[in-house]
Scaffold this motif. Structure first.
Motif, short mmCIF file in Angstrom:
data_model
loop_
_atom_site.label_atom_id
_atom_site.label_comp_id
_atom_site.label_asym_id
_atom_site.label_seq_id
_atom_site.Cartn_x
_atom_site.Cartn_y
_atom_site.Cartn_z
N ARG A 41 59.87 13.34 38.44
CA ARG A 41 58.63 14.06 38.70
C ARG A 41 58.43 15.18 37.68
NH1 ARG A 41 57.57 16.13 44.70
NH2 ARG A 41 57.53 13.85 44.94
N SER A 42 59.50 15.88 37.33
CA SER A 42 59.39 16.97 36.36
C SER A 42 59.11 16.43 34.97
CB SER A 42 60.68 17.80 36.36
OG SER A 42 60.86 18.46 37.59
N LEU A 48 57.59 23.99 36.85
CA LEU A 48 58.47 22.96 37.38
C LEU A 48 59.35 23.56 38.47
CD1 LEU A 48 59.75 21.26 34.08
CD2 LEU A 48 57.80 20.58 35.50
N VAL A 51 63.14 24.76 29.32
CA VAL A 51 63.00 25.01 30.76
C VAL A 51 63.70 26.32 31.08
CG1 VAL A 51 63.48 24.19 33.08
CG2 VAL A 51 62.86 22.56 31.29
N LEU A 104 66.62 15.74 34.16
CA LEU A 104 65.51 16.26 34.93
C LEU A 104 64.97 15.19 35.88
CD1 LEU A 104 63.37 18.22 32.29
CD2 LEU A 104 64.74 19.21 34.13
N GLU A 111 62.40 23.39 38.54
CA GLU A 111 63.58 23.90 37.84
C GLU A 111 63.31 25.23 37.14
OE1 GLU A 111 63.67 19.73 38.62
OE2 GLU A 111 62.26 20.87 37.38
#
Length: 291
Positions: A192-193, A137, A176, A189, A139
């Motif tokens: 998309r993630s 991701l 994450v 979040l 992130e």
């Protein structure tokens, strides 16, 4: 179909221990009358903790674990629990399952039979599954695991909206950059993630595919059904509860056994004693071939 002795079942996912070893081979015992009655009384949606207690009673050795208690059964993935429920159902009633669904098309409403082979829903998976799935991701690297019985138990007791309960579940499943998430962290979040994580879990899950489709026999519209294995098993056992009461009565009357002792017997053993009683009352030999 009579329930026989214990059998081995290869779990799709398996239980990972602290050393990272995966335990997949489970010993599945037949349901006793006690478990049949408990599940019949569980309602349309059995509580996840009741399901864990049921599995603990039916599971013997699990890999290198010599015994299975309720917390260990709760640690099994939702997919493994459903897999075991399908095997239990097949042992009680056979591999074939016929469901009846009503066509949702306006102006039709015809009833359709949907035939299912439980063995097709729960095929043996030879390859071991990873303990977690990894997703890259923006992130940071994310890890997502499959939901367990304990996750379902927490969710069953949680309050709030559907969105809040969903965020609670995802926060339990996802880390994450090596950090666990709170429900607020999951919602924070980017979409998309969150979509990437959900897609990774959908593609990598070991859970049986319980979504069924069929054609309406009248209008040819598609019918969609979602099978809930423990709810199905509870409903079928509830339909046979009167028979189980009769079995207990007959065996208690003739053998003077307690209800507790009779309910500790699996179905195959109860039915064998009932068959012996029927033969004796009919004046026939208790064993074929004896004069």
């Amino acid at each position: 179909m009579l329930s026989g002795p214990a059998s081995t079942v290869l779990l799709p996912h398996g239980l990972f221990d602290e050393d990272g070893r995966c335990h997949r081979l489970a010993e599945l015992r037949p349901l006793t009358g006690r478990e049949e009655w408990a599940l019949a009384d569980a309602g349309n949606h059995p509580d996840p903790r009741a399901v864990s207690a049921l599995l603990a009673a039916c599971l013997g050795r699990l890999g290198d674990f010599p015994s299975v208690d309720a917390p260990l059964a709760a640690a099994l993935t939702r997919g493994d629990r459903h897999h075991l429920a399908l095997h239990l159902r097949a042992r009680l009633y056979g591999d074939r399952l016929t469901l009846v669904a009503r066509c949702p098309s306006p102006g039709c409403g015809a009833m359709a039979d949907v035939d299912v082979r439980l063995s097709a829903l729960a095929p043996e998976r030879p390859d071991a599954a990873p303990e977690v799935l990894r997703v890259a991701l923006p992130e940071g690297p994310a890890e997502v695991r499959e939901p367990t019985g304990e996750d379902d138990a927490v969710l069953a007791r949680a309050e709030g909206s559907r969105e809040e309960r969903s965020a609670l579940l995802w926060s339990r499943l996802v880390e994450v950059a090596g950090q666990p998430l709170s429900p607020e962290g999951w919602r924070a979040l980017p979409a998309r993630s969150r979509h990437a994580v959900a897609l990774a879990l959908a593609d990598g899950t070991t859970a049986p595919d319980l979504g069924l489709v069929a054609r309406c026999p009248r209008c040819e519209a598609w019918l969609e059904l979602e099978l809930e294995p423990f709810a199905l098993l509870a409903r079928e056992l509830r339909g046979g509860a009167a028979r189980l009461e009769t079995e207990v009565h007959v065996l208690a009357f003739h053998y003077h056994w307690s209800e507790t002792d009779i309910l500790a017997l699996p179905r195959a053993r109860r039915w064998r004693y009932l068959e012996l009683l029927r033969r004796e009352l009919d004046g026939r030999p208790l064993v074929d071939g004896w004069s």
